[in-house]
Design a protein around this motif. Structure first.
Motif, PDB file in Angstrom:
ATOM      1  N   THR A 138     -56.278  16.892   4.435  1.00  0.00           N
ATOM      2  CA  THR A 138     -55.005  16.188   4.376  1.00  0.00           C
ATOM      3  C   THR A 138     -54.639  15.754   5.783  1.00  0.00           C
ATOM      4  O   THR A 138     -54.574  16.586   6.696  1.00  0.00           O
ATOM      5  N   ILE A 139     -54.423  14.456   5.956  1.00  0.00           N
ATOM      6  CA  ILE A 139     -54.083  13.896   7.254  1.00  0.00           C
ATOM      7  C   ILE A 139     -52.599  13.536   7.229  1.00  0.00           C
ATOM      8  O   ILE A 139     -52.163  12.727   6.415  1.00  0.00           O
ATOM      9  N   GLY A 140     -51.828  14.121   8.121  1.00  0.00           N
ATOM     10  CA  GLY A 140     -50.393  13.909   8.128  1.00  0.00           C
ATOM     11  C   GLY A 140     -50.008  12.513   8.585  1.00  0.00           C
ATOM     12  O   GLY A 140     -50.782  11.812   9.242  1.00  0.00           O
ATOM     13  N   ALA A 141     -48.798  12.115   8.262  1.00  0.00           N
ATOM     14  CA  ALA A 141     -48.279  10.801   8.628  1.00  0.00           C
ATOM     15  C   ALA A 141     -48.379  10.579  10.137  1.00  0.00           C
ATOM     16  O   ALA A 141     -48.160  11.490  10.933  1.00  0.00           O
ATOM     17  N   GLY A 142     -48.721   9.349  10.508  1.00  0.00           N
ATOM     18  CA  GLY A 142     -48.708   8.970  11.908  1.00  0.00           C
ATOM     19  C   GLY A 142     -49.807   9.565  12.760  1.00  0.00           C
ATOM     20  O   GLY A 142     -49.807   9.392  13.985  1.00  0.00           O
ATOM     21  N   ALA A 143     -50.771  10.246  12.158  1.00  0.00           N
ATOM     22  CA  ALA A 143     -51.854  10.857  12.936  1.00  0.00           C
ATOM     23  C   ALA A 143     -52.814   9.786  13.447  1.00  0.00           C
ATOM     24  O   ALA A 143     -52.921   8.693  12.886  1.00  0.00           O
ATOM     25  N   VAL A 144     -53.518  10.128  14.522  1.00  0.00           N
ATOM     26  CA  VAL A 144     -54.546   9.264  15.107  1.00  0.00           C
ATOM     27  C   VAL A 144     -55.831  10.065  15.190  1.00  0.00           C
ATOM     28  O   VAL A 144     -55.840  11.175  15.741  1.00  0.00           O
ATOM     29  N   ILE A 145     -56.921   9.526  14.653  1.00  0.00           N
ATOM     30  CA  ILE A 145     -58.223  10.191  14.657  1.00  0.00           C
ATOM     31  C   ILE A 145     -59.164   9.383  15.539  1.00  0.00           C
ATOM     32  O   ILE A 145     -59.376   8.191  15.302  1.00  0.00           O
ATOM     33  N   GLY A 146     -59.723  10.012  16.558  1.00  0.00           N
ATOM     34  CA  GLY A 146     -60.560   9.327  17.526  1.00  0.00           C
ATOM     35  C   GLY A 146     -61.884   8.855  16.947  1.00  0.00           C
ATOM     36  O   GLY A 146     -62.363   9.349  15.916  1.00  0.00           O
ATOM     37  N   ALA A 147     -62.499   7.904  17.618  1.00  0.00           N
ATOM     38  CA  ALA A 147     -63.794   7.371  17.211  1.00  0.00           C
ATOM     39  C   ALA A 147     -64.836   8.479  17.141  1.00  0.00           C
ATOM     40  O   ALA A 147     -64.884   9.362  18.003  1.00  0.00           O
ATOM     41  N   GLU A 148     -65.655   8.434  16.108  1.00  0.00           N
ATOM     42  CA  GLU A 148     -66.770   9.362  15.881  1.00  0.00           C
ATOM     43  C   GLU A 148     -66.317  10.798  15.621  1.00  0.00           C
ATOM     44  O   GLU A 148     -67.153  11.707  15.563  1.00  0.00           O
ATOM     45  N   ARG A 156     -51.901  17.784  11.393  1.00  0.00           N
ATOM     46  CA  ARG A 156     -50.444  17.688  11.293  1.00  0.00           C
ATOM     47  C   ARG A 156     -49.974  16.249  11.445  1.00  0.00           C
ATOM     48  O   ARG A 156     -50.675  15.418  12.045  1.00  0.00           O
ATOM     49  N   PRO A 157     -48.778  15.941  10.945  1.00  0.00           N
ATOM     50  CA  PRO A 157     -48.217  14.614  11.197  1.00  0.00           C
ATOM     51  C   PRO A 157     -48.150  14.316  12.691  1.00  0.00           C
ATOM     52  O   PRO A 157     -47.806  15.185  13.493  1.00  0.00           O
ATOM     53  N   TYR A 158     -48.526  13.123  13.056  1.00  0.00           N
ATOM     54  CA  TYR A 158     -48.481  12.604  14.422  1.00  0.00           C
ATOM     55  C   TYR A 158     -49.388  13.371  15.389  1.00  0.00           C
ATOM     56  O   TYR A 158     -49.184  13.353  16.596  1.00  0.00           O
ATOM     57  N   ALA A 159     -50.424  14.019  14.837  1.00  0.00           N
ATOM     58  CA  ALA A 159     -51.435  14.636  15.690  1.00  0.00           C
ATOM     59  C   ALA A 159     -52.386  13.567  16.220  1.00  0.00           C
ATOM     60  O   ALA A 159     -52.643  12.566  15.565  1.00  0.00           O
ATOM     61  N   PRO A 165     -66.318  19.575  15.587  1.00  0.00           N
ATOM     62  CA  PRO A 165     -65.303  19.167  14.621  1.00  0.00           C
ATOM     63  C   PRO A 165     -64.031  18.715  15.313  1.00  0.00           C
ATOM     64  O   PRO A 165     -63.751  19.123  16.441  1.00  0.00           O
ATOM     65  N   ALA A 166     -63.283  17.846  14.655  1.00  0.00           N
ATOM     66  CA  ALA A 166     -62.072  17.296  15.257  1.00  0.00           C
ATOM     67  C   ALA A 166     -61.050  18.399  15.509  1.00  0.00           C
ATOM     68  O   ALA A 166     -60.860  19.288  14.684  1.00  0.00           O
ATOM     69  N   ARG A 167     -60.413  18.314  16.652  1.00  0.00           N
ATOM     70  CA  ARG A 167     -59.349  19.232  17.035  1.00  0.00           C
ATOM     71  C   ARG A 167     -58.151  18.435  17.513  1.00  0.00           C
ATOM     72  O   ARG A 167     -58.314  17.397  18.150  1.00  0.00           O
ATOM     73  N   GLU A 168     -56.963  18.935  17.226  1.00  0.00           N
ATOM     74  CA  GLU A 168     -55.768  18.288  17.752  1.00  0.00           C
ATOM     75  C   GLU A 168     -55.725  18.467  19.263  1.00  0.00           C
ATOM     76  O   GLU A 168     -55.764  19.592  19.761  1.00  0.00           O
ATOM     77  N   ILE A 169     -55.671  17.361  19.994  1.00  0.00           N
ATOM     78  CA  ILE A 169     -55.635  17.443  21.451  1.00  0.00           C
ATOM     79  C   ILE A 169     -54.219  17.271  21.991  1.00  0.00           C
ATOM     80  O   ILE A 169     -53.923  17.686  23.108  1.00  0.00           O
ATOM     81  N   ARG A 170     -53.363  16.672  21.205  1.00  0.00           N
ATOM     82  CA  ARG A 170     -51.941  16.599  21.549  1.00  0.00           C
ATOM     83  C   ARG A 170     -51.202  16.064  20.339  1.00  0.00           C
ATOM     84  O   ARG A 170     -51.816  15.711  19.329  1.00  0.00           O
ATOM     85  N   ARG A 171     -49.896  16.041  20.452  1.00  0.00           N
ATOM     86  CA  ARG A 171     -49.072  15.446  19.411  1.00  0.00           C
ATOM     87  C   ARG A 171     -48.360  14.243  20.015  1.00  0.00           C
ATOM     88  O   ARG A 171     -47.929  14.283  21.173  1.00  0.00           O
TER      89      ARG A 171
END
Length: 213
Positions: A138-148, A156-159, A165-171
């Motif tokens: 589940t990808i929260g609203a406003g999130a950004v997922i980097g290339a590759e 979380r929303p706006y992560a 594996p992908a990790r939240e680097i900031r909000r």
């Protein structure tokens, strides 16, 4: 003015690779795509749900839900539960699908028990080129997922997430601002209201956005 027609497949005649997903999802029972969400069809095949969404079989019953105003770059792949192998036994090899006696004694529940559920992409999500989403995230609203990036868990929303594996680097915004943005939910507004308030939506003044509600 209310912006482009969300039911038009190619909203930008000068850029035919840009495809609105809602028209493609219309006749598919196991997917939904919100208005204005688009995909960069760099390969020119035009079949997002058939070729970028992998192992999505009707008989399994899992759904893919894409919210409105999402931007999905070229090469993004969404892996659904049909690509998973049972991991509860010693071997993950899918003997039963080959038949010729190998299907005997196979308990389908050993596979179905490990399914990870639906894949849900919230509104206003930006997914970078070549990213891969694994089943049941589940990808929260406003999130950004980097290339590759390879997304194996919920975001979380706006992560802002990247890596494998992908990790939240900031909000993108602080928790209080995120809560206020989710309460405003501008992506649910009528198109004419969005048009009137584009400056507030594109801006970074939460009070101005709230004043438009």
């Amino acid at each position: 003015m209310t912006g482009p027609d969300p039911d038009v497949l190619h909203p930008m005649p000068h850029a035919p690779a840009v495809i609105f997903l809602a028209p493609l999802a219309k006749d598919r029972p196991n997917v939904s795509a919100g208005r204005f969400s688009y995909w960069d069809d760099a390969g020119g095949h035009g079949d997002f749900f058939g070729r970028q969404v992998l192992y999505h079989y009707d008989f399994i019953g899992d759904r893919l839900e894409i919210g409105p105003f999402c931007a999905i770059a070229a090469g993004v792949q969404i892996v659904m539960n049909g690509g998973s192998h049972a991991m509860s036994g010693f071997s993950t090899f899918p003997f039963s699908i080959f038949g010729h006696g190998w299907e005997e004694g196979f308990d389908p529940e050993t596979w179905t028990a490990e399914r990870r559920g639906d894949t849900v992409i919230g509104p206003d999500v930006w997914i970078g080129r070549g990213a891969v989403l694994m089943p049941g995230v589940t990808i929260g609203a406003g999130a950004v997922i980097g290339a590759e990036a390879v997304v194996t868990g919920d975001l979380r929303p706006y992560a802002v997430a990247a890596g494998n594996p992908a990790r939240e680097i900031r909000r993108r915004f602080g928790d209080a601002t995120v809560d206020r943005l989710l309460a405003v939910a501008w992506w649910d507004w009528p198109a004419d209201k969005i048009t009137r308030n584009l400056n507030a939506i594109r801006g970074a003044d939460i009070e101005a956005l709230e004043a438009a509600t």
